[in-house]
Design a protein around this motif. Structure first.
Motif, PDB file in Angstrom:
ATOM      1  N   ILE A  29      88.628 117.113  87.707  1.00  0.00           N
ATOM      2  CA  ILE A  29      87.479 116.443  88.320  1.00  0.00           C
ATOM      3  C   ILE A  29      87.223 116.913  89.743  1.00  0.00           C
ATOM      4  O   ILE A  29      86.485 116.281  90.487  1.00  0.00           O
ATOM      5  N   LEU A  30      87.802 118.033  90.113  1.00  0.00           N
ATOM      6  CA  LEU A  30      87.676 118.528  91.480  1.00  0.00           C
ATOM      7  C   LEU A  30      86.214 118.703  91.899  1.00  0.00           C
ATOM      8  O   LEU A  30      85.819 118.328  92.993  1.00  0.00           O
ATOM      9  N   LYS A  31      85.384 119.253  91.025  1.00  0.00           N
ATOM     10  CA  LYS A  31      83.979 119.490  91.372  1.00  0.00           C
ATOM     11  C   LYS A  31      83.188 118.191  91.528  1.00  0.00           C
ATOM     12  O   LYS A  31      82.162 118.158  92.187  1.00  0.00           O
ATOM     13  N   ALA A  32      83.674 117.113  90.934  1.00  0.00           N
ATOM     14  CA  ALA A  32      82.980 115.832  91.069  1.00  0.00           C
ATOM     15  C   ALA A  32      82.924 115.392  92.520  1.00  0.00           C
ATOM     16  O   ALA A  32      81.966 114.764  92.960  1.00  0.00           O
ATOM     17  N   PHE A  33      83.936 115.738  93.288  1.00  0.00           N
ATOM     18  CA  PHE A  33      83.973 115.351  94.692  1.00  0.00           C
ATOM     19  C   PHE A  33      82.962 116.123  95.523  1.00  0.00           C
ATOM     20  O   PHE A  33      82.588 115.696  96.599  1.00  0.00           O
ATOM     21  N   ASP A  34      82.519 117.264  95.018  1.00  0.00           N
ATOM     22  CA  ASP A  34      81.535 118.065  95.745  1.00  0.00           C
ATOM     23  C   ASP A  34      80.121 117.535  95.574  1.00  0.00           C
ATOM     24  O   ASP A  34      79.224 117.919  96.311  1.00  0.00           O
ATOM     25  N   VAL A  36      79.269 113.989  94.834  1.00  0.00           N
ATOM     26  CA  VAL A  36      79.042 112.556  94.989  1.00  0.00           C
ATOM     27  C   VAL A  36      78.159 112.301  96.219  1.00  0.00           C
ATOM     28  O   VAL A  36      78.399 112.822  97.297  1.00  0.00           O
ATOM     29  N   VAL A  37      77.083 111.541  96.007  1.00  0.00           N
ATOM     30  CA  VAL A  37      76.144 111.216  97.079  1.00  0.00           C
ATOM     31  C   VAL A  37      76.759 110.121  97.947  1.00  0.00           C
ATOM     32  O   VAL A  37      77.210 109.094  97.434  1.00  0.00           O
ATOM     33  N   PRO A  80      71.763 118.505 107.159  1.00  0.00           N
ATOM     34  CA  PRO A  80      72.760 117.439 107.012  1.00  0.00           C
ATOM     35  C   PRO A  80      73.449 117.518 105.648  1.00  0.00           C
ATOM     36  O   PRO A  80      72.848 117.925 104.653  1.00  0.00           O
ATOM     37  N   VAL A  81      74.704 117.137 105.603  1.00  0.00           N
ATOM     38  CA  VAL A  81      75.458 117.070 104.352  1.00  0.00           C
ATOM     39  C   VAL A  81      75.346 115.635 103.846  1.00  0.00           C
ATOM     40  O   VAL A  81      75.816 114.711 104.504  1.00  0.00           O
ATOM     41  N   ILE A  82      74.705 115.458 102.694  1.00  0.00           N
ATOM     42  CA  ILE A  82      74.486 114.108 102.165  1.00  0.00           C
ATOM     43  C   ILE A  82      75.345 113.819 100.942  1.00  0.00           C
ATOM     44  O   ILE A  82      75.315 112.721 100.399  1.00  0.00           O
ATOM     45  N   SER A  83      76.108 114.810 100.506  1.00  0.00           N
ATOM     46  CA  SER A  83      76.963 114.593  99.340  1.00  0.00           C
ATOM     47  C   SER A  83      78.267 115.362  99.508  1.00  0.00           C
ATOM     48  O   SER A  83      78.366 116.289 100.304  1.00  0.00           O
ATOM     49  N   GLY A  84      79.239 114.947  98.739  1.00  0.00           N
ATOM     50  CA  GLY A  84      80.534 115.614  98.767  1.00  0.00           C
ATOM     51  C   GLY A  84      81.514 114.932  99.704  1.00  0.00           C
ATOM     52  O   GLY A  84      81.134 114.354 100.713  1.00  0.00           O
ATOM     53  N   SER A  93      91.080 112.357  96.648  1.00  0.00           N
ATOM     54  CA  SER A  93      91.861 111.988  95.465  1.00  0.00           C
ATOM     55  C   SER A  93      91.779 110.510  95.129  1.00  0.00           C
ATOM     56  O   SER A  93      92.227 110.102  94.076  1.00  0.00           O
ATOM     57  N   LEU A  94      91.204 109.704  95.982  1.00  0.00           N
ATOM     58  CA  LEU A  94      91.199 108.265  95.757  1.00  0.00           C
ATOM     59  C   LEU A  94      89.855 107.682  95.344  1.00  0.00           C
ATOM     60  O   LEU A  94      89.818 106.667  94.673  1.00  0.00           O
ATOM     61  N   LEU A  95      88.765 108.289  95.731  1.00  0.00           N
ATOM     62  CA  LEU A  95      87.480 107.610  95.638  1.00  0.00           C
ATOM     63  C   LEU A  95      86.840 107.554  94.254  1.00  0.00           C
ATOM     64  O   LEU A  95      86.094 106.639  93.975  1.00  0.00           O
ATOM     65  N   LEU A  96      87.096 108.506  93.392  1.00  0.00           N
ATOM     66  CA  LEU A  96      86.375 108.522  92.118  1.00  0.00           C
ATOM     67  C   LEU A  96      87.214 108.192  90.903  1.00  0.00           C
ATOM     68  O   LEU A  96      86.702 108.137  89.803  1.00  0.00           O
ATOM     69  N   VAL A  97      88.478 107.939  91.076  1.00  0.00           N
ATOM     70  CA  VAL A  97      89.356 107.764  89.926  1.00  0.00           C
ATOM     71  C   VAL A  97      89.079 106.459  89.189  1.00  0.00           C
ATOM     72  O   VAL A  97      89.311 106.383  87.991  1.00  0.00           O
ATOM     73  N   ASN A  98      88.599 105.463  89.857  1.00  0.00           N
ATOM     74  CA  ASN A  98      88.353 104.170  89.229  1.00  0.00           C
ATOM     75  C   ASN A  98      87.411 104.270  88.035  1.00  0.00           C
ATOM     76  O   ASN A  98      87.593 103.592  87.038  1.00  0.00           O
ATOM     77  N   ASP A  99      86.383 105.087  88.119  1.00  0.00           N
ATOM     78  CA  ASP A  99      85.402 105.190  87.043  1.00  0.00           C
ATOM     79  C   ASP A  99      85.998 105.752  85.763  1.00  0.00           C
ATOM     80  O   ASP A  99      85.568 105.400  84.674  1.00  0.00           O
ATOM     81  N   ILE A 100      86.952 106.629  85.876  1.00  0.00           N
ATOM     82  CA  ILE A 100      87.550 107.231  84.687  1.00  0.00           C
ATOM     83  C   ILE A 100      88.169 106.153  83.809  1.00  0.00           C
ATOM     84  O   ILE A 100      88.012 106.165  82.594  1.00  0.00           O
TER      85      ILE A 100
END
Length: 112
Positions: A29-34, A36-37, A80-84, A93-100
Motif C-alpha cells: 500500500i506504499l503508493k496509497a500514501f502518495d 491521500v488528499v 502547493p502539495v495537497i496530497s500525500g 505507516s499509521l494513517l491508512l491502515v484502519n480502512d483495510i
C-alpha cells in the motif's frame, strides 16, 4: 499472541492434514500514501475521534508544503502539495491502515 505465532499461523494451517483451503494476499500500500488528499485524511481522523490538539498538529505537519520540478537548469512553477504523506515520516505507516480492516468480509483474518 507471540510474534512467531502471529506471523506463522497461515503456515501452520497449510501444514496440517485437515484439507483446509488457504488464500493469501499480500498488499503493497506504499503508493496509497502518495495520493491521500490532506483534507480528506484530516476529516477521516476527526471522525475517528482523534484529539483536537493532535489533529491540529497533523494538519499543520501536512499543510504549507510546496514542490517544484527541476530538469537540467529549468524549474517548473512552485505549487502547493495537497496530497500525500511525506516519505520517511512515522505517519505514513499509521494513517491508512484502519480502512483495510473494515473492508474484509466476516471470517477473514487480516495480519498487518
Amino acid at each position: 499472541m507471540q510474534l512467531l505465532e502471529c506471523c506463522a499461523d497461515w503456515n501452520v494451517a497449510m501444514n496440517t492434514h485437515d484439507n483446509i483451503h488457504i488464500g493469501l494476499v499480500y498488499l503493497d500500500i506504499l503508493k496509497a500514501f502518495d495520493s491521500v488528499v490532506h483534507s480528506k485524511l484530516i476529516a477521516k481522523l476527526s471522525c475517528y475521534g482523534i484529539d483536537r490538539v493532535l489533529l491540529s498538529w497533523i494538519s499543520s505537519f501536512l499543510s504549507n508544503r510546496f514542490q517544484y520540478v527541476k530538469v537540467d537548469k529549468s524549474y517548473s512553477s512552485i505549487l502547493p502539495v495537497i496530497s500525500g504523506v511525506p516519505q520517511g515520516s512515522v505517519l505514513r505507516s499509521l494513517l491508512l491502515v484502519n480502512d483495510i480492516c473494515t473492508l474484509s468480509p466476516a471470517g477473514v483474518t487480516i495480519k498487518l
